[in-house]
Design an enzyme around this catalytic site. Structure first.
Site, PDB file in Angstrom:
ATOM      1  N   SER A  83      -0.597   1.771  -0.795  1.00 50.07           N
ATOM      2  CA  SER A  83      -1.775   0.917  -0.847  1.00 50.07           C
ATOM      3  C   SER A  83      -2.086   0.595  -2.321  1.00 50.07           C
ATOM      4  CB  SER A  83      -2.947   1.586  -0.134  1.00 50.07           C
ATOM      5  OG  SER A  83      -3.969   0.666   0.148  1.00 50.07           O
ATOM      6  N   ASP A 103       0.231  -4.483   9.288  1.00 46.32           N
ATOM      7  CA  ASP A 103      -0.762  -4.028   8.306  1.00 46.32           C
ATOM      8  C   ASP A 103      -1.925  -5.028   8.215  1.00 46.32           C
ATOM      9  OD1 ASP A 103      -2.187  -3.145   6.082  1.00 46.32           O
ATOM     10  OD2 ASP A 103      -0.383  -2.523   5.022  1.00 46.32           O
ATOM     11  N   HIS A 121      -0.924  -0.092   8.337  1.00 43.82           N
ATOM     12  CA  HIS A 121      -1.162   0.363   6.966  1.00 43.82           C
ATOM     13  C   HIS A 121      -0.758   1.830   6.870  1.00 43.82           C
ATOM     14  CE1 HIS A 121      -2.752  -0.515   3.034  1.00 43.82           C
ATOM     15  NE2 HIS A 121      -3.518   0.555   3.064  1.00 43.82           N
TER      16      HIS A 121
END
Length: 809
Positions: free
Chosen positions: A669, A752, A784
Site C-alpha cells: 500500500s 483492489d 487490497h
C-alpha cells in the site's frame, strides 16, 4: 564379447546410481574438476550436484562446463535428480535400444510424461536447446501457473509448443533473463545452474522454517464465551476458509456452524445466547456484509444482501426493552458516498432508518440508550462535532476542530452530561478528556502521555466506569483508573512474566478471565485466569506449530532524521547471524496514517528466518506519537517522509549492521509507494525493490479513490492536483522511471478498491520500456492484499527468490 560385457557393466552402473539413495552419493560421488575453478559462475552448483550424484564428468576426469549438452545426457541427469524408478518398458523410442546407456533414464522420463519423441525417435545425441530445457524442467518439477506476468525481449522467437514452459521458468525465477535466447544450445554448466534452481524449489535450508508454517491460518482465533457461559465460539479454518465453530458444555465434539465458500469471515460476536452475528467480505472488495446465525448453525442469514455496499456494526441494542433483537449498523446502501445509521433486526433482517446522513457526516456516536446523538462532520478541510439533546432533536455544532487537530469522541458519560474523547487540541499527543455538554467546552484531562497518543480505554458497564487508559510507546501500556482492575492485571502478570496480554470480553468477571497472550515471537495463545483460586491455564494455541525459540527478537530502536526529528521503529536481526554486514530488507508500513508496533509479524519473521535483517520505522505521517510527527507528513510523500526512511538505512549502514550492497526495500500500500520512491529517488541505495499494491502516481491514485473517502482531506495530506500538480508530478515514481537502476518486483490484486490495478500496470510497463526487469504477480481473486493461502504461498515464495537473487548472489 568384450563389447557386450562393457554394455552390461554400463547398464549395471546406471541401475545402481538410479536406485541408491542420494545421501550415499555425498560420500562416493564427491568430485572436484580441474577445469572448474572457484571463480567459475557455476562452480558451487557443479560441486553440489556432483556430491549429490546427479552429474558427473567425462572419462578424462574433467567436467567440460562450456561444452554443449546432449538430450541423452540431460535425460540421465534429470532422472537422477528425480530419483526415478526402473521403467516398465525399455522400448519407448526406436533410436534408443535397450542396451543404450540412456535407456533406463529416457524411458523412465517418458513414462512420467516428461520427455516426448519425434515420430518415435528421441535423438539422444542431439544438442539441447534452451526452449527444450524449459519444457523438460517445467514437466519434471511440475511448475504451475502462479500469476506472475513476465516479459522477454525476444519472446516472439520462442516456439509455440515451448512458450508456456519458458514463461513458467521465469514465473518461478529459475531464469530472470530479459532475453531468453530460446534456440541457443545449452552448455553443461548452464544446465547445472537451471537444474539446481529447479531442484531447490520448495527446499528449506538448515534452521529454515517452511513457508507453510508461517502462512497457515491460525488454528483458533477470536475465542468468545456466550453470555451465559455455557458455549464458546471461535474461528478456525475449514477447506481453505475461516469458519465459526461452537464448543458447548456437555457436547463432546465442537461443531461448525458456518459454511462460507465465496466470502471470508472478518469478525463475530455473541449477540445473545441464541444468536451470533458476524461480518464477511468477498475477494478483497471490502464490501462488508452483516450475517447472523443460531449457535446450532441454523437460520444462517445475510442481513445486508446488497451489491457494492459496506456495512459496519455499531452496537447491540439487546439490552433495551423492545429491542431485544435489534442492533445498529452504519451502511451506504442508499448512497455509496455516505453512511446512514440503520436499526437492524438480527432475526428477520428488517432495517429501519435511524439517522440519515446529509452528506457530510463521517462518524456517528450513540448514547447509553443506543440513540444516535453525536456526529463528526466534514466542514471543508476542518471538522465539526454535532450534538442533539434527544433522538428527535436537531443536530447543532458544539465544537470546531481545525485541520491538523484531532477530537475523537469515544462515549457518553453514564450520566450523559459529558462526552469522553481523545483530543490533541492545545497539546501534541492525544489525551483522554471530558467534554461538558452543558457548558459546551473541553473540561478535565483524564490522562495524557507526553510521548504517545492514548489509543483506547477499558470500560466496565457493571461499574459504570473507565478502568484504564491504553497507550503505546515501544509496547502497549495501561494507565489504571480502577484499583481492582489494576490488581487483577498485576496478578495475571505474575503468572505470565515478560509476556504481553489482553483481557478479552468482560474486563472484570467474577471468576474466569479470558486472556490473549502474545509476544514478538508468539502469534498468540488463549489463556483463562481464575480469580477465585489464582490459577491460570492454557485454553488454545493459535498456531501451535510455531516454535518460539526458532524465531527472531524484535527490538525497539530510534534514530535521528536529518532535520533532528526522532524516528522510532523496530529492528529484527536473523537469529544466530550476528549484527554486522547483514543483507537487509527495509519495510515501511502502509497507511501511511498508521504505525508499526511490537509483536508477532509474519512478514518480519519470514524474512529474518531466511537470513535478512528487517528495519521498520514510524516515519513522519505515522500515527501514535503525536500530531507534530503526524502533521509533518502532510504533502511530504516522496520528500521528508521518504527522507526518514533513507536516514534509517544510512543509520544501519553507519553502524555496520547492514551491508550497503545488499539492501532491498519492500512495502505494501503506502509502503509500496515508498518502495517505488526509494528505487526512483535514491537508486544507489537499494539493490532491489518490491511494490505490493502501491500507488505509482500521486495524480492517478487520487483520481480512483473509493467514493466514501474524504477527498478534501486527502488533498491536504497528499496534494491538491489543482494547486500542487507540479509537486505531485515531481514525486510520482511513474514519471521518473529513468532513474531506476535495479530490478523491481510487483504484486497486485485485481479487485483492489483502494489502489487500482492501473497503478501497478502503468509502472510495470514504464520500467520494462526502460529495459529493466519487473516480475509482476497478479491475482484475480484478491483485493487490497492477498488473503488466500495459495496466493500468499505463491507471493512469498517468489518474493524470497527475488531477494535471494539480488541480495545473496
Amino acid at each position: 564379447m568384450k563389447q557386450k560385457l562393457s554394455l552390461f557393466i554400463s547398464m549395471l552402473f546406471l541401475v545402481t546410481i538410479m536406485t541408491v539413495p542420494i545421501s550415499a552419493h555425498a560420500e562416493t560421488a564427491a568430485k572436484s574438476f580441474a577445469d572448474v575453478t572457484e571463480k567459475h559462475y557455476a562452480s558451487k552448483e557443479i560441486s553440489k550436484l556432483a556430491q549429490m550424484g546427479i552429474i558427473e564428468g567425462g572419462s578424462d576426469g574433467l567436467f567440460h562446463p562450456d561444452s554443449e549438452i546432449t538430450r541423452g545426457v540431460t535425460a540421465l541427469w534429470l532422472s537422477k535428480a528425480l530419483k526415478l524408478k526402473e521403467p516398465v518398458s525399455l522400448k519407448g523410442f526406436t533410436d534408443i535400444p535397450e542396451s543404450s546407456v540412456y535407456s533406463y533414464a529416457v524411458n523412465s522420463l517418458k513414462e512420467k510424461g516428461i520427455v516426448e519423441g519425434d515420430e518415435g525417435r528421441f535423438n539422444p545425441e542431439a544438442p539441447l536447446t534452451r526452449e527444450q530445457m524449459a519444457s523438460l524442467l517445467v514437466r519434471a518439477f511440475k511448475l504451475k501457473e502462479n500469476g506472475v506476468n513476465v516479459w522477454f525481449k525476444d519472446e516472439s522467437s520462442i516456439g509455440e509448443s515451448h512458450y508456456k514452459d519458458v514463461v513458467r521458468l521465469k514465473q518461478h525465477l529459475i531464469t530472470d533473463q530479459l532475453e531468453y535466447l530460446p534456440k541457443s544450445r545449452v552448455t553443461r554448466a548452464q544446465l547445472v545452474l537451471f537444474l539446481n534452481r529447479a531442484i531447490s524449489q520448495g527446499e528449506t535450508g538448515k534452521d529454515e522454517i517452511p513457508l507453510s508454517d508461517f502462512l497457515r491460518k491460525s488454528k483458533t482465533r477470536g475465542i468468545q464465551s456466550s453470555p451465559d457461559g455455557k458455549m464458546t465460539a471461535y474461528v478456525e479454518e475449514f477447506e481453505g476458509h475461516l469458519q465459526i465453530y461452537v464448543d458447548q458444555e456437555g457436547v463432546e465434539q465442537d461443531y461448525r456452524i458456518t459454511n462460507m465458500k465465496d466470502r471470508d469471515i472478518e469478525n463475530f460476536f455473541w449477540f445473545n445466547n441464541e444468536r451470533i452475528v458476524y461480518t464477511t467480505s468477498a475477494h478483497g472488495l471490502e464490501d462488508n456484509h452483516v450475517h447472523s446465525v443460531n449457535p446450532n448453525g441454523k437460520e444462517d442469514k445475510d442481513l445486508t444482501p446488497y451489491d457494492n455496499i459496506r456495512a459496519d456494526i455499531m452496537e447491540s441494542l439487546s439490552y433495551l426493552p423492545g429491542h431485544e433483537s435489534d442492533m445498529l449498523i452504519s451502511i451506504n446502501n442508499r448512497d455509496r458516498t455516505v453512511f446512514d445509521v440503520q436499526r437492524l433486526n438480527v432475526k428477520t433482517g428488517k432495517m429501519e432508518l435511524v439517522a440519515e446522513n446529509p452528506g457530510n457526516i463521517t462518524e456517528w456516536l450513540t448514547d447509553i440508550y443506543g440513540e444516535a446523538r453525536l456526529a463528526v462532520a466534514k466542514d471543508g478541510i476542518n471538522t465539526k462535532i454535532l450534538y442533539r439533546s434527544s433522538a428527535q432533536g436537531k443536530f447543532e455544532s458544539i465544537l470546531d476542530v481545525k485541520f491538523g487537530d484531532s477530537f475523537k469522541p469515544i462515549m457518553f458519560s453514564f450520566d450523559e452530561t459529558q462526552i469522553f474523547a481523545l483530543s490533541d487540541i492545545g497539546r501534541n499527543t492525544l489525551a483522554l478528556v471530558k467534554y461538558n455538554l452543558n457548558t459546551k467546552s473541553i473540561g478535565e484531562t483524564v490522562y495524557e502521555n507526553p510521548e504517545a497518543d492514548v489509543t483506547d480505554i477499558v470500560i466496565s458497564y457493571k461499574k459504570q466506569a473507565i478502568l484504564a487508559v491504553k497507550y503505546e510507546t515501544d509496547k502497549v501500556h495501561y494507565h489504571y483508573l480502577d484499583k481492582e482492575f489494576e490488581q487483577l492485571n498485576q496478578a495475571i502478570a505474575k503468572k505470565l512474566p515478560g509476556e504481553q496480554f489482553i483481557i478479552t470480553g468482560n474486563p472484570l468477571p467474577e471468576s474466569k478471565v479470558n486472556l490473549f497472550v502474545y509476544s514478538d515471537r508468539s502469534p498468540g495463545v488463549y489463556y483463562q485466569y481464575n480469580r477465585k483460586d489464582d490459577t491460570i491455564k492454557k485454553v488454545k494455541d493459535t498456531m501451535p506449530w510455531i516454535q518460539v525459540d526458532q524465531l527472531a527478537e524484535m527490538k525497539s530502536v530510534s534514530y535521528t532524521a536529518r532535520d533532528g526529528m526522532t524516528i522510532r521503529g523496530y529492528l529484527t536481526l536473523p537469529k544466530n547471524a550476528g549484527d554486522k554486514n547483514l543483507p537487509f530488507v527495509i519495510l515501511p508500513h502502509g497507511g501511511p496514517w498508521a504505525r508499526d508496533s511490537w509483536g508477532y509479524d509474519k512478514e518480519v519473521q519470514i524474512l529474518a528466518n531466511r537470513g535478512y535483517g528487517v528495519l521498520q520505522m514510524n516515519f513522519r505521517g505515522s500515527t501514535g506519537f503525536g500530531k507534530a510527527l503526524f502533521n509533518a507528513g502532510n504533502k511530504q510523500w516522496g520528500q521528508a517522509m521518504q527522507n526518514d526512511i533513507t536516514d534509517g538505512v544510512n543509520w544501519l549502514i553507519k553502524q555496520g549492521t547492514a551491508d550497503p550492497k545488499r539492501i532491498a526495500i519492500y512495502g505494501s500500500s503506502y509502503g509500496g509507494y515508498a518502495a517505488l520512491a526509494g528505487m526512483t529517488f535514491t537508486p544507489d541505495l537499494y539493490a532491489a525493490g518490491i511494490d505490493f499494491m502501491g500507488p505509482s502516481s500521486l495524480l492517478t491514485f487520487l483520481e480512483t479513490m473509493p467514493p466514501y473517502w474524504d477527498k478534501k482531506k486527502l488533498y491536504m495530506q497528499v496534494g491538491d492536483p489543482g494547486v500542487d500538480k507540479q509537486m505531485m508530478e515531481d514525486y510520482s515514481p511513474l514519471l521518473h522511471v529513468d532513474r531506476i537502476k535495479s530490478p523491481v518486483m510487483f504484486a497486485q490484486g485485481v479487485n483492489d478498491p483502494r489502489v487500482k490495478k492501473k497503478e501497478s500496470d502503468q509502472m510495470v510497463m514504464a520500467i520494462r520500456q526502460r529495459g529493466i526487469d519487473a516480475p509482476y504477480m497478479i491475482k484475480e481473486d484478491e483485493g487490497h492484499g492477498f488473503r488466500g493461502y495459495e496466493n500468499q504461498l505463491d507471493f512469498y515464495t517468489i518474493m524470497l527468490k527475488f531477494l535471494d537473487t539480488h541480495l545473496k548472489k
